[in-house]
Design a protein around this motif. Structure first.
Motif, mmCIF file in Angstrom:
data_model
loop_
_atom_site.group_PDB
_atom_site.id
_atom_site.type_symbol
_atom_site.label_atom_id
_atom_site.label_comp_id
_atom_site.label_asym_id
_atom_site.label_seq_id
_atom_site.Cartn_x
_atom_site.Cartn_y
_atom_site.Cartn_z
ATOM 1 N N TYR A 127 -6.492 -40.542 30.841
ATOM 2 C CA TYR A 127 -6.879 -39.376 30.055
ATOM 3 C C TYR A 127 -5.993 -39.101 28.843
ATOM 4 O O TYR A 127 -6.463 -38.571 27.845
ATOM 5 N N THR A 128 -4.722 -39.430 28.936
ATOM 6 C CA THR A 128 -3.802 -39.165 27.830
ATOM 7 C C THR A 128 -4.059 -40.171 26.711
ATOM 8 O O THR A 128 -4.049 -41.374 26.950
ATOM 9 N N PRO A 129 -4.281 -39.677 25.481
ATOM 10 C CA PRO A 129 -4.525 -40.602 24.360
ATOM 11 C C PRO A 129 -3.318 -41.508 24.096
ATOM 12 O O PRO A 129 -2.172 -41.086 24.205
ATOM 13 N N ARG A 130 -3.607 -42.741 23.744
ATOM 14 C CA ARG A 130 -2.548 -43.717 23.484
ATOM 15 C C ARG A 130 -1.619 -43.255 22.374
ATOM 16 O O ARG A 130 -0.414 -43.444 22.447
ATOM 17 N N GLU A 131 -2.183 -42.665 21.343
ATOM 18 C CA GLU A 131 -1.377 -42.215 20.202
ATOM 19 C C GLU A 131 -0.375 -41.142 20.634
ATOM 20 O O GLU A 131 0.756 -41.090 20.148
ATOM 21 N N PHE A 132 -0.796 -40.281 21.564
ATOM 22 C CA PHE A 132 0.095 -39.229 22.044
ATOM 23 C C PHE A 132 1.241 -39.832 22.858
ATOM 24 O O PHE A 132 2.397 -39.421 22.725
ATOM 25 N N VAL A 133 0.938 -40.822 23.699
ATOM 26 C CA VAL A 133 1.974 -41.486 24.494
ATOM 27 C C VAL A 133 2.999 -42.144 23.576
ATOM 28 O O VAL A 133 4.213 -42.007 23.782
ATOM 29 N N VAL A 134 2.525 -42.811 22.547
ATOM 30 C CA VAL A 134 3.420 -43.449 21.578
ATOM 31 C C VAL A 134 4.293 -42.389 20.898
ATOM 32 O O VAL A 134 5.503 -42.582 20.730
ATOM 33 N N ALA A 135 3.702 -41.263 20.530
ATOM 34 C CA ALA A 135 4.466 -40.195 19.876
ATOM 35 C C ALA A 135 5.553 -39.649 20.795
ATOM 36 O O ALA A 135 6.691 -39.405 20.359
ATOM 37 N N VAL A 136 5.246 -39.470 22.076
ATOM 38 C CA VAL A 136 6.242 -38.975 23.036
ATOM 39 C C VAL A 136 7.366 -39.994 23.218
ATOM 40 O O VAL A 136 8.543 -39.636 23.245
ATOM 41 N N VAL A 148 2.193 -49.195 35.442
ATOM 42 C CA VAL A 148 3.497 -48.555 35.221
ATOM 43 C C VAL A 148 4.330 -49.439 34.304
ATOM 44 O O VAL A 148 4.059 -50.627 34.177
ATOM 45 N N CYS A 149 5.340 -48.845 33.679
ATOM 46 C CA CYS A 149 6.254 -49.616 32.837
ATOM 47 C C CYS A 149 7.601 -48.904 32.796
ATOM 48 O O CYS A 149 7.661 -47.681 32.653
ATOM 49 N N VAL A 150 8.673 -49.688 32.931
ATOM 50 C CA VAL A 150 10.017 -49.121 32.802
ATOM 51 C C VAL A 150 10.265 -48.852 31.322
ATOM 52 O O VAL A 150 10.140 -49.755 30.497
ATOM 53 N N VAL A 151 10.580 -47.615 31.014
ATOM 54 C CA VAL A 151 10.803 -47.214 29.628
ATOM 55 C C VAL A 151 12.254 -47.465 29.234
ATOM 56 O O VAL A 151 12.528 -48.046 28.190
ATOM 57 N N GLU A 210 16.592 -38.167 34.561
ATOM 58 C CA GLU A 210 15.750 -37.082 35.061
ATOM 59 C C GLU A 210 15.402 -36.091 33.953
ATOM 60 O O GLU A 210 14.272 -35.610 33.878
ATOM 61 N N THR A 211 16.354 -35.806 33.097
ATOM 62 C CA THR A 211 16.107 -34.878 31.988
ATOM 63 C C THR A 211 15.069 -35.443 31.027
ATOM 64 O O THR A 211 14.120 -34.749 30.638
ATOM 65 N N LYS A 212 15.218 -36.696 30.645
ATOM 66 C CA LYS A 212 14.275 -37.315 29.707
ATOM 67 C C LYS A 212 12.881 -37.419 30.320
ATOM 68 O O LYS A 212 11.886 -37.160 29.651
ATOM 69 N N ALA A 213 12.797 -37.795 31.594
ATOM 70 C CA ALA A 213 11.498 -37.899 32.264
ATOM 71 C C ALA A 213 10.816 -36.532 32.335
ATOM 72 O O ALA A 213 9.609 -36.425 32.078
ATOM 73 N N THR A 214 11.576 -35.512 32.648
ATOM 74 C CA THR A 214 11.022 -34.160 32.737
ATOM 75 C C THR A 214 10.546 -33.671 31.374
ATOM 76 O O THR A 214 9.445 -33.123 31.254
ATOM 77 N N ARG A 215 11.355 -33.881 30.346
ATOM 78 C CA ARG A 215 10.973 -33.436 29.004
ATOM 79 C C ARG A 215 9.733 -34.156 28.500
ATOM 80 O O ARG A 215 8.853 -33.550 27.886
ATOM 81 N N ALA A 216 9.640 -35.470 28.758
ATOM 82 C CA ALA A 216 8.479 -36.237 28.317
ATOM 83 C C ALA A 216 7.228 -35.809 29.080
ATOM 84 O O ALA A 216 6.144 -35.662 28.484
ATOM 85 N N THR A 217 7.346 -35.578 30.387
ATOM 86 C CA THR A 217 6.215 -35.119 31.189
ATOM 87 C C THR A 217 5.782 -33.728 30.734
ATOM 88 O O THR A 217 4.580 -33.453 30.608
ATOM 89 N N LEU A 222 2.685 -38.706 32.910
ATOM 90 C CA LEU A 222 3.697 -38.637 33.953
ATOM 91 C C LEU A 222 4.783 -39.688 33.748
ATOM 92 O O LEU A 222 4.488 -40.877 33.573
ATOM 93 N N PHE A 223 6.011 -39.215 33.751
ATOM 94 C CA PHE A 223 7.193 -40.073 33.747
ATOM 95 C C PHE A 223 7.948 -39.773 35.028
ATOM 96 O O PHE A 223 8.124 -38.613 35.392
ATOM 97 N N THR A 224 8.396 -40.817 35.727
ATOM 98 C CA THR A 224 9.174 -40.633 36.953
ATOM 99 C C THR A 224 10.493 -41.381 36.817
ATOM 100 O O THR A 224 10.704 -42.123 35.865
ATOM 101 N N THR A 225 11.380 -41.174 37.793
ATOM 102 C CA THR A 225 12.642 -41.907 37.824
ATOM 103 C C THR A 225 12.815 -42.528 39.198
ATOM 104 O O THR A 225 12.285 -42.016 40.191
ATOM 105 N N GLU A 226 13.554 -43.616 39.245
ATOM 106 C CA GLU A 226 13.941 -44.221 40.518
ATOM 107 C C GLU A 226 15.233 -44.978 40.313
ATOM 108 O O GLU A 226 15.509 -45.446 39.199
#
Length: 101
Positions: A31-40, A64-67, A76-83, A94-98
Motif C-alpha cells: 500500500y505504501t507508494p514506492r516514492e514515499f518509501v524512497v523519501a523516508v 524485507v531488506c536490511v536498511v 530503535e529510534t530510527k526505525a520508530t521515526r521512519a515508521t 513498517l521498520f523493525t529492528t533485530e
C-alpha cells in the motif's frame, strides 16, 4: 641478613565488551507508494536516491531488506521515526529492528 620477598604487582585490565549491533529492517507492504518509501529512506537514513531505490526494490522483491546496522538505541529510534513518518501519512510502512548475529 633479612630475606625479603617481593610480590610482583599485577594489573587487572577490564575488558569492555562492544555493544551489540542491531539491524534496521524495512518490511514490504502493498500500500505504501514506492516514492514515499524512497523519501523516508533518504530523510531518515541519509541515503542517496539510488541507494534508497535499491533498498526499496529489494524489500519489494524479497519481502524485507536490511536498511542499516546501528547500536540498539539508535536503531530503535530510527526505525520508530521512519515508521511514524508512514503512519503520519496514513501508510502501513513498517521498520523493525533485530540483533545482529
Amino acid at each position: 641478613m633479612v630475606d625479603t620477598v617481593t610480590k610482583p604487582k599485577t594489573r587487572v585490565k577490564t575488558k569492555v565488551e562492544r555493544p551489540r549491533l542491531h539491524k534496521v529492517i524495512l518490511v514490504n507492504d502493498d500500500y505504501t507508494p514506492r516514492e514515499f518509501v524512497v523519501a523516508v529512506l533518504k530523510a531518515e537514513f541519509r541515503m542517496t536516491e539510488d541507494q534508497a531505490h535499491k533498498v526499496m526494490i529489494t524489500a519489494h522483491r524479497r519481502g524485507v531488506c536490511v536498511v542499516a546496522v546501528f547500536a540498539k538505541d539508535i536503531a530503535e529510534t530510527k526505525a520508530t521515526r521512519a515508521t511514524d513518518a508512514g503512519r503520519a501519512k496514513g501508510y502501513p510502512l513498517l521498520f523493525t529492528t533485530e540483533p545482529e548475529e
